[in-house]
Design a protein around this motif. Sequence first.
Motif, PDB file in Angstrom:
ATOM      1  N   THR A   1      31.347  59.977  15.208  1.00 10.43           N
ATOM      2  CA  THR A   1      29.909  60.047  14.982  1.00 10.43           C
ATOM      3  C   THR A   1      29.610  59.778  13.516  1.00 10.43           C
ATOM      4  N   LEU A   2      28.717  58.835  13.267  1.00 10.30           N
ATOM      5  CA  LEU A   2      28.190  58.650  11.920  1.00 10.30           C
ATOM      6  C   LEU A   2      26.860  59.398  11.870  1.00 10.30           C
ATOM      7  N   ASP A   3      26.816  60.405  11.025  1.00 14.17           N
ATOM      8  CA  ASP A   3      25.666  61.311  10.948  1.00 14.17           C
ATOM      9  C   ASP A   3      24.943  61.075   9.627  1.00 14.17           C
ATOM     10  N   ALA A   4      23.712  60.592   9.702  1.00 13.67           N
ATOM     11  CA  ALA A   4      22.962  60.295   8.479  1.00 13.67           C
ATOM     12  C   ALA A   4      22.756  61.528   7.621  1.00 13.67           C
ATOM     13  N   ARG A   5      22.834  62.714   8.205  1.00 21.06           N
ATOM     14  CA  ARG A   5      22.640  63.941   7.421  1.00 21.06           C
ATOM     15  C   ARG A   5      23.748  64.165   6.406  1.00 21.06           C
ATOM     16  N   THR A   6      24.891  63.463   6.575  1.00 20.49           N
ATOM     17  CA  THR A   6      25.986  63.611   5.607  1.00 20.49           C
ATOM     18  C   THR A   6      25.784  62.756   4.366  1.00 20.49           C
ATOM     19  N   ALA A   7      24.792  61.863   4.384  1.00 18.13           N
ATOM     20  CA  ALA A   7      24.512  61.001   3.222  1.00 18.13           C
ATOM     21  C   ALA A   7      23.595  61.761   2.272  1.00 18.13           C
ATOM     22  N   THR A   8      24.195  62.477   1.331  1.00 16.84           N
ATOM     23  CA  THR A   8      23.443  63.369   0.446  1.00 16.84           C
ATOM     24  C   THR A   8      23.434  62.933  -1.010  1.00 16.84           C
ATOM     25  N   ALA A   9      24.239  61.942  -1.371  1.00 18.97           N
ATOM     26  CA  ALA A   9      24.347  61.521  -2.771  1.00 18.97           C
ATOM     27  C   ALA A   9      23.331  60.416  -3.045  1.00 18.97           C
TER      28      ALA A   9
ATOM     29  N   ASP B   1       8.814  58.873  14.187  1.00 21.39           N
ATOM     30  CA  ASP B   1       9.400  59.863  13.281  1.00 21.39           C
ATOM     31  C   ASP B   1      10.488  59.265  12.409  1.00 21.39           C
ATOM     32  N   GLY B   2      10.673  57.964  12.485  1.00 23.23           N
ATOM     33  CA  GLY B   2      11.678  57.309  11.646  1.00 23.23           C
ATOM     34  C   GLY B   2      12.988  57.074  12.359  1.00 23.23           C
ATOM     35  N   ALA B   3      13.147  57.552  13.601  1.00 16.79           N
ATOM     36  CA  ALA B   3      14.393  57.330  14.325  1.00 16.79           C
ATOM     37  C   ALA B   3      14.489  55.884  14.770  1.00 16.79           C
ATOM     38  N   GLY B   4      15.673  55.502  15.213  1.00 16.38           N
ATOM     39  CA  GLY B   4      15.862  54.116  15.607  1.00 16.38           C
ATOM     40  C   GLY B   4      16.053  53.935  17.093  1.00 16.38           C
ATOM     41  N   VAL B   5      15.593  54.863  17.918  1.00 17.21           N
ATOM     42  CA  VAL B   5      15.763  54.767  19.360  1.00 17.21           C
ATOM     43  C   VAL B   5      14.418  54.519  19.999  1.00 17.21           C
ATOM     44  N   ARG B   6      14.363  53.658  21.005  1.00 17.46           N
ATOM     45  CA  ARG B   6      13.088  53.345  21.639  1.00 17.46           C
ATOM     46  C   ARG B   6      13.239  53.367  23.152  1.00 17.46           C
ATOM     47  N   PRO B   7      12.193  53.731  23.848  1.00 18.57           N
ATOM     48  CA  PRO B   7      12.249  53.728  25.306  1.00 18.57           C
ATOM     49  C   PRO B   7      11.885  52.353  25.862  1.00 18.57           C
ATOM     50  N   GLY B   8      12.432  52.023  27.017  1.00 15.34           N
ATOM     51  CA  GLY B   8      11.971  50.850  27.742  1.00 15.34           C
ATOM     52  C   GLY B   8      12.368  49.529  27.114  1.00 15.34           C
ATOM     53  N   ARG B   9      11.864  48.477  27.726  1.00 19.53           N
ATOM     54  CA  ARG B   9      12.163  47.132  27.261  1.00 19.53           C
ATOM     55  C   ARG B   9      11.320  46.779  26.046  1.00 19.53           C
TER      56      ARG B   9
ATOM     57  N   ALA C   1      18.696  61.280  10.263  1.00 12.72           N
ATOM     58  CA  ALA C   1      18.528  62.414   9.350  1.00 12.72           C
ATOM     59  C   ALA C   1      17.860  63.606  10.008  1.00 12.72           C
ATOM     60  N   ALA C   2      17.230  63.402  11.176  1.00 15.35           N
ATOM     61  CA  ALA C   2      16.609  64.512  11.908  1.00 15.35           C
ATOM     62  C   ALA C   2      17.524  65.048  12.997  1.00 15.35           C
ATOM     63  N   GLY C   3      18.744  64.495  13.106  1.00 16.27           N
ATOM     64  CA  GLY C   3      19.689  64.951  14.117  1.00 16.27           C
ATOM     65  C   GLY C   3      19.514  64.297  15.461  1.00 16.27           C
ATOM     66  N   ALA C   4      18.698  63.238  15.548  1.00 17.20           N
ATOM     67  CA  ALA C   4      18.423  62.556  16.815  1.00 17.20           C
ATOM     68  C   ALA C   4      19.282  61.302  16.941  1.00 17.20           C
ATOM     69  N   PRO C   5      19.558  60.845  18.176  1.00 12.59           N
ATOM     70  CA  PRO C   5      20.284  59.578  18.354  1.00 12.59           C
ATOM     71  C   PRO C   5      19.549  58.437  17.660  1.00 12.59           C
TER      72      PRO C   5
ATOM     73  N   ALA D   1      26.836  46.662  17.807  1.00 20.15           N
ATOM     74  CA  ALA D   1      25.514  47.238  18.031  1.00 20.15           C
ATOM     75  C   ALA D   1      25.669  48.592  18.714  1.00 20.15           C
ATOM     76  N   VAL D   2      24.864  49.567  18.248  1.00 20.75           N
ATOM     77  CA  VAL D   2      24.877  50.916  18.820  1.00 20.75           C
ATOM     78  C   VAL D   2      23.463  51.216  19.319  1.00 20.75           C
ATOM     79  N   PRO D   3      23.038  50.555  20.397  1.00 29.36           N
ATOM     80  CA  PRO D   3      21.671  50.775  20.878  1.00 29.36           C
ATOM     81  C   PRO D   3      21.490  52.196  21.396  1.00 29.36           C
ATOM     82  N   ASP D   4      20.350  52.787  21.115  1.00 24.64           N
ATOM     83  CA  ASP D   4      20.030  54.144  21.581  1.00 24.64           C
ATOM     84  C   ASP D   4      21.020  55.184  21.081  1.00 24.64           C
ATOM     85  N   GLY D   5      21.765  54.854  20.024  1.00 24.54           N
ATOM     86  CA  GLY D   5      22.620  55.853  19.391  1.00 24.54           C
ATOM     87  C   GLY D   5      23.987  56.017  19.980  1.00 24.54           C
TER      88      GLY D   5
END
Length: 722
Positions: free
Chosen positions: A279-287, A161-169, A206-210, A231-235
Amino acid sequence: MALGLGLVPAGAGPAGAVPAEAAPDGPGAPAAGAPTERTVLLVTGDRVIVRDMPEHRGTPADGRQTVTVVPREGSTGSFVTERRADGDVSVIPSSALPFLGDELDPSLFDVSALVREGATDRVPVEIEGRAPGVVDGTVTAQSAPEFGAALAEAAAGAAPDGAGVRPGRLFGTVESLRLDTSARDAAAAPSPEGATHPLELRAVDAAGAPYGTRFSVVNLDDSGKYTDFVAVPDGGTTIDVPAGHYEIAGYFPAYRSGVLTEVRFVVRDIAVTGAGTVTLDARTATAEVGTTTPHPAEAVSNGMTYIPQEDSGDTVFSYGWISKEAAPLRLCPAEASPVGNRRIVLEEHDRSPQDARRPYTYDLSFTLEGRIGEDQHRVVRRRDLAALDRGYYADVPRRTGQARIVSHPFPAGGFALYQYFAAPERRTEYVLGKPDLTYWDTVTATPDGRAVTRLAPATYRAGSTVRTDLLRGPPAPGFAEPTLKDSPFPCGACRQDDSLQLRVDQLLDSDGHQYLDLNSPGKTTSRLTVLSPDGAPLADTKHPYATVEAPAEPGTYRLVYDQTRTGEWFRQASVSRTEWTVTSGHSATRTVPSTYQCADGTAERCSALPLLTARARLDTLIDATMPVGPARMDLAFGHAPSARGGAIRGAKAEVSFDGGTTWRTARLSRQADGRYTARWFNPRSAQGKDVTLRLRARDAAGGTLPRTVTAAYTVSSGSGGG
């Protein structure tokens, strides 16, 4: 694409600089202090060209490194760039961001460390687990694309879905992967002195996910208290920082089916007085960033650089995003920082529609300072632009790349990606004409970016038109002029006391642009022979440079330089022979500028040898062909840079249509001292054949120059000049 990112400008160094991988140490090696160049390999298969640059027009280059990225075939071509306070540079493929700081150690992408390790075709790694492309603790040039493709697939598959979090190794098997080098310790997180407070960092997409990404964190009261890329792994992650005012920034790239769909940039200012969370929230990047150009154009690539300054005014670091795909770029509106300053450089490369009568491009660079407003759309007017009329000559159709870096009056440039197009081509390139913008261009004739022409840095006036032809033939060996007046210049032909220093530039085009054909071993071979006045060999080397001891008494020396080129990215100027005779004796006075570097690395007691030079400009079409019929060439004979040579007393030009078996003398018309126009006739029997060119000249001091260039041009069918 061409992007100015980082702390320093990049581009053409002093002419005559030989990339270090082609120049071993020892007698005859390039002079100390010349800008050097390394091409290093990332574990993803992308290559990074790292160049040590001199100072230019007050910019703080002073030996720092600049980089040009050559994405591997199939790469998404998007990268995060980091330049730390110590000048070291990292280039991080976006596919690595979700795993960075967890399975993937940031040391893998520290290109300055890779340079120190000499990682040109293999990267030593430490791995816990197994990964595609990693064999016996090594990633090679052959296996790195396998690792890069697998990493891209893992990043896309872990976040459909475009998020940057992944499960597992990573790959289900990798616990950790890092560069096998002690240099990794230099990139360790800072250890603040005194009382600290835990600061929790969170990233939301942008979807509100970590979201797994990487933040820059800087104390704007005093960057020495805390500055790091985190680094901010898993949000989410937590760091310990001293009290103070901080600015935190991060990029949020989003992908769908492996294709970059957008990039968002978020920055936050906070005051730390105790434990807290930001928190840096991608939803605030509107310009959304956008540009309207005078002529219709498609945005091909874009990027930006974030440059914070602490309260003292010192630039701390730079944090950039570069991409070969022009996905929408959105910024979060923000007020100016209450402490320090914030600069953002926005760049884009636009291209004309395919049906344009003549191709054109736009390279645009804008600066934000302080506040980030809601409206990030800009309208560019024709009167703001300079038009660069560029001819990219090519005797073989090829994929040519251009990297253009824009240097600002503040530290803001130093990174680029090649933007590729089909050559030969003549097009108009529009750039902003401002006295405080300097453009550094590099053009490559090969996909890996190592067969290059670098132009001197240039500033353009709005409303002006500047014509430049690149690789117009016949290219031939010679001695390039310095391109940076205040920077060290390794002398091409000099005598210091009783040492002769010779550095032949392997190829100069008809306008004197230096072409470095260093794509791979064996593609260009050289042989330089130096004979003393009594005929004894002083040097006989397979390099285009030599430093030799010579008798103190005046005498006439003979130099012979043979060169053969076998690369598939050209056809012409495949073989050449240049000979010089020159009279020289002991030199104890300086006749060259103080920036010259002679045998001992200084200009003291150094004089330029008056070796004759020849520059030919054939009246060919842009594909380096001439039709049957009248032919023309402009000739300019002179002497090596800074040399005081005698007047030209004789010149001759000949052509051969049968490979040098027979010769026809061209008719010369003298235009000025050392300048001639040569005319001859291309017979119909020569259609489709390569023509060999022979030039001769002598000066009033007895110096001579015979030169032969095989396959100087090709005779085509048709009539009329080009």
